[in-house]
Design a protein around this motif. Structure first.
Motif, short mmCIF file in Angstrom:
data_model
loop_
_atom_site.label_atom_id
_atom_site.label_comp_id
_atom_site.label_asym_id
_atom_site.label_seq_id
_atom_site.Cartn_x
_atom_site.Cartn_y
_atom_site.Cartn_z
N LEU A 1 0.84 -1.19 0.00
CA LEU A 1 0.00 0.00 0.00
C LEU A 1 0.88 1.25 0.00
O LEU A 1 1.83 1.35 0.77
CB LEU A 1 -0.91 0.02 1.23
N VAL A 2 0.56 2.21 -0.86
CA VAL A 2 1.28 3.48 -0.90
C VAL A 2 0.26 4.61 -0.86
O VAL A 2 -0.93 4.41 -1.13
CB VAL A 2 2.16 3.59 -2.15
N GLY A 3 0.74 5.81 -0.54
CA GLY A 3 -0.17 6.95 -0.46
C GLY A 3 -0.49 7.29 0.98
O GLY A 3 0.05 6.71 1.93
N HIS B 1 -2.30 7.15 4.18
CA HIS B 1 -3.19 6.32 4.99
C HIS B 1 -2.48 6.02 6.31
O HIS B 1 -1.25 6.11 6.40
CB HIS B 1 -3.55 5.01 4.28
N ASN B 2 -3.25 5.73 7.32
CA ASN B 2 -2.66 5.42 8.62
C ASN B 2 -2.94 3.97 9.02
O ASN B 2 -3.06 3.63 10.19
CB ASN B 2 -3.21 6.36 9.70
N LEU B 3 -3.05 3.13 8.00
CA LEU B 3 -3.37 1.72 8.24
C LEU B 3 -2.09 0.93 8.54
O LEU B 3 -1.05 1.17 7.94
CB LEU B 3 -4.06 1.12 7.02
N GLY B 4 -2.21 0.00 9.45
CA GLY B 4 -1.10 -0.88 9.76
C GLY B 4 -1.55 -2.33 9.71
O GLY B 4 -2.73 -2.62 9.55
N ILE B 5 -0.60 -3.24 9.83
CA ILE B 5 -0.92 -4.66 9.85
C ILE B 5 -1.35 -5.04 11.26
O ILE B 5 -0.55 -5.02 12.19
CB ILE B 5 0.30 -5.50 9.41
N ALA C 1 -2.05 2.27 -4.77
CA ALA C 1 -2.16 3.65 -4.29
C ALA C 1 -3.51 3.84 -3.62
O ALA C 1 -4.56 3.79 -4.28
CB ALA C 1 -1.99 4.62 -5.46
N VAL C 2 -3.51 4.06 -2.32
CA VAL C 2 -4.75 4.19 -1.56
C VAL C 2 -5.47 5.49 -1.93
O VAL C 2 -4.86 6.56 -1.91
CB VAL C 2 -4.46 4.15 -0.05
N GLU C 3 -6.75 5.39 -2.26
CA GLU C 3 -7.55 6.56 -2.59
C GLU C 3 -8.68 6.80 -1.58
O GLU C 3 -9.13 7.93 -1.42
CB GLU C 3 -8.14 6.43 -3.99
N PHE C 4 -9.13 5.72 -0.93
CA PHE C 4 -10.25 5.88 0.01
C PHE C 4 -10.20 4.75 1.03
O PHE C 4 -9.98 3.59 0.67
CB PHE C 4 -11.59 5.84 -0.74
N VAL C 5 -10.38 5.11 2.29
CA VAL C 5 -10.44 4.13 3.37
C VAL C 5 -11.72 4.39 4.16
O VAL C 5 -12.00 5.53 4.53
CB VAL C 5 -9.23 4.24 4.31
N ILE D 1 -10.87 -0.73 1.69
CA ILE D 1 -9.85 0.11 1.06
C ILE D 1 -10.08 0.12 -0.44
O ILE D 1 -10.25 -0.94 -1.06
CB ILE D 1 -8.43 -0.42 1.36
N VAL D 2 -10.11 1.32 -1.01
CA VAL D 2 -10.19 1.47 -2.47
C VAL D 2 -8.84 2.01 -2.93
O VAL D 2 -8.35 3.02 -2.41
CB VAL D 2 -11.32 2.43 -2.88
N ALA D 3 -8.23 1.34 -3.88
CA ALA D 3 -6.89 1.73 -4.33
C ALA D 3 -6.78 1.57 -5.84
O ALA D 3 -7.52 0.81 -6.46
CB ALA D 3 -5.83 0.90 -3.63
N LYS D 4 -5.83 2.31 -6.40
CA LYS D 4 -5.53 2.17 -7.82
C LYS D 4 -4.25 1.36 -7.94
O LYS D 4 -3.23 1.65 -7.30
CB LYS D 4 -5.33 3.54 -8.47
N GLU D 5 -4.31 0.33 -8.77
CA GLU D 5 -3.16 -0.56 -8.91
C GLU D 5 -2.12 0.06 -9.82
O GLU D 5 -2.41 0.51 -10.92
CB GLU D 5 -3.60 -1.91 -9.49
N LYS D 6 -0.89 0.12 -9.33
CA LYS D 6 0.24 0.56 -10.13
C LYS D 6 0.96 -0.69 -10.63
O LYS D 6 1.82 -1.24 -9.94
CB LYS D 6 1.17 1.43 -9.29
N LYS D 7 0.55 -1.15 -11.80
CA LYS D 7 0.99 -2.46 -12.28
C LYS D 7 2.49 -2.54 -12.48
O LYS D 7 3.10 -3.59 -12.28
CB LYS D 7 0.26 -2.80 -13.57
N SER D 8 3.12 -1.42 -12.90
CA SER D 8 4.55 -1.46 -13.16
C SER D 8 5.35 -1.71 -11.89
O SER D 8 6.40 -2.35 -11.90
CB SER D 8 4.99 -0.14 -13.80
N LYS D 9 4.85 -1.21 -10.75
CA LYS D 9 5.55 -1.35 -9.48
C LYS D 9 4.88 -2.36 -8.54
O LYS D 9 5.37 -2.61 -7.44
CB LYS D 9 5.64 0.00 -8.79
N ARG D 10 3.75 -2.90 -8.97
CA ARG D 10 2.98 -3.84 -8.15
C ARG D 10 2.63 -3.23 -6.79
O ARG D 10 2.73 -3.88 -5.76
CB ARG D 10 3.74 -5.15 -7.97
#
Length: 415
Positions: free
Chosen positions: A242-244, A246-250, A296-300, A284-293
């Motif tokens: 996950l990138v972008g 957000h304050n989410l953790g495992i 990108a988090v857009e909405f939580v 979590i709604v995210a956009k996949e960056k396929k080149s970097k796998r």
């Protein structure tokens, strides 16, 4: 034809022929069942012997060599703190398997169409519970092996030497360690095959049924543990990527329930496809960056902020966005109208709504406006709604139980 005029001798002859025919069919059926029972029993014995050889490869090669030659520079290659949990229960499982093999072999040596096997598994059911302990610790066992192999060069080299030992049979330690996990489903399949070729009046039927039901329950447990492991591994993989902002953790309790592509509105981009990750406590709604796998988090959204809309809610939200689109046209032209509609093209939301089925509405304190999720397939949207509804219900149930437990605890302290 008048049956009253049929001679008695002819009737007796016909009855005799029918009885003979049915007896032949019964013998043929029993013969076929016995052949298949014999074949399955022999397969049970032969696979048990193969399984024992694999277990012995662990104890006779890896464990024994660690005990006798596992030294480098006067220090053990593997400490007891690592070796003990890595190989725990293997010797016990080997002993159980040898006992089972000997009992099966004795029955096959005295095989007949009425021979029994189910009672052996019933009698050993308590002993076989050692598999539950092994399976429960299997994931940590694998993680420990991976960690030690990557951090302990001497141990990694030791494994390579052991892997080439003839007794290992071309396998390696990870492949051997998983064999007890794989053996339980194999027992289930073989017992089911035996049961399928055992008549209800056979002396083995009752005990075979009991043994099969017990092994089926254990096999189900193994599969559930495997599924839980796969889910946890995927959950960790998602959060690592996950990138972008957000304050989410495992979190230890957090696990993935479902993931997949959805359409989102509003968006200022031409591509409105996003990935929806539904966890047991958050969306979590995210956009996949396929080149970097990466994702990108857009909405939580917390589960309490996820609404499953009815048609009136969707219609009213679309009307509001259409009104915003009309106002934008009056204020600044088509480009602003496109931004207000959340569409990168000139297609209006009303037209798009006719082609998409709503899934959910997400909201959050840090977001200015809610996010609408859609699917191009009605069945897919309904499936998403069902999963979200179930997760929300389970989450509320956990919160209620936790609150009730806290109240009871508080009342006890006050008393």
């Amino acid at each position: 034809m008048d049956l009253n005029n049929v001679p008695l001798s002819a009737v007796i002859l016909i009855q005799k022929w029918i009885r003979g025919y049915l007896a032949r069919k019964r013998r043929e059926k029993l013969g076929k069942h016995n052949r298949l029972r014999t074949k399955t029993a022999q397969e049970l014995l032969s696979t048990e012997e193969t399984y024992i050889r694999q277990l012995k490869a662990i104890t006779n090669v890896y464990v024994m060599f660690l005990d006798t030659m596992g030294q480098k520079g006067g220090k053990p290659i593997l400490s007891n703190e690592v070796k003990r949990p890595l190989f725990s229960e293997i010797r016990v499982i080997l002993t159980c398997s040898e006992l089972l093999r000997d009992q099966i072999a004795e029955r096959i040596d005295n095989w007949s169409q009425w021979q029994r096997l189910g009672d052996i598994f019933v009698k050993n059911s308590q002993t076989l519970k050692v598999y539950v302990q092994y399976i429960n610790s299997f994931d940590s066992r694998v993680d420990l092996l991976k960690k030690e192999t990557s951090q302990n060069k001497a141990f990694a080299e030791f494994l390579e030497r052991c892997d080439s030992h003839p007794e290992v049979g071309g396998l390696n330690l990870p492949a051997l360690l998983i064999t007890p996990v794989q053996r339980i489903p194999r027992y289930e399949l073989l017992l089911r095959e035996l049961l399928a070729h055992t008549d209800e009046d056979h002396p083995d039927y009752a005990s075979l049924t009991e043994a099969y039901d017990s092994m089926k329950a254990m096999s189900k447990y193994v599969n559930e543990r495997k599924r839980e492991s796969e889910v946890m591994e995927r959950t960790l993989e998602i959060f690592r990527n996950l990138v972008g902002k957000h304050n989410l953790g495992i979190e230890a309790h957090r696990k993935l329930v479902r993931e997949g592509p959805v359409y989102v509105k509003p968006t200022r981009e031409k591509d409105s496809v996003r990935l929806l990750f539904l966890f047991n406590d958050v969306c979590i709604v995210a956009k996949e960056k396929k080149s970097k796998r990466k994702y990108a988090v857009e909405f939580v959204a917390e589960l309490d902020d996820v609404v499953l809309p009815d048609k009136s809610q969707v219609k009213s939200s679309l009307e509001r966005q259409l009104a915003a689109q009309a106002a934008a046209i009056q204020a600044g032209g088509v480009d602003k109208a496109r931004m207000a509609s959340g569409s990168g093209s000139g297609v209006g939301l009303a037209a798009e709504a006719a082609e998409f089925s709503s899934i959910a509405i997400l909201s959050g304190a840090s977001y200015g406006e809610p996010l609408y999720l859609y699917s191009s397939e009605e069945e897919e949207a309904a499936s998403w709604k069902s999963d979200i509804e179930q997760v929300k219900g389970e989450f509320k149930g956990k919160i209620s139980r936790a609150a009730s437990k806290a109240d009871q605890g508080g009342g006890g302290e006050q008393g």
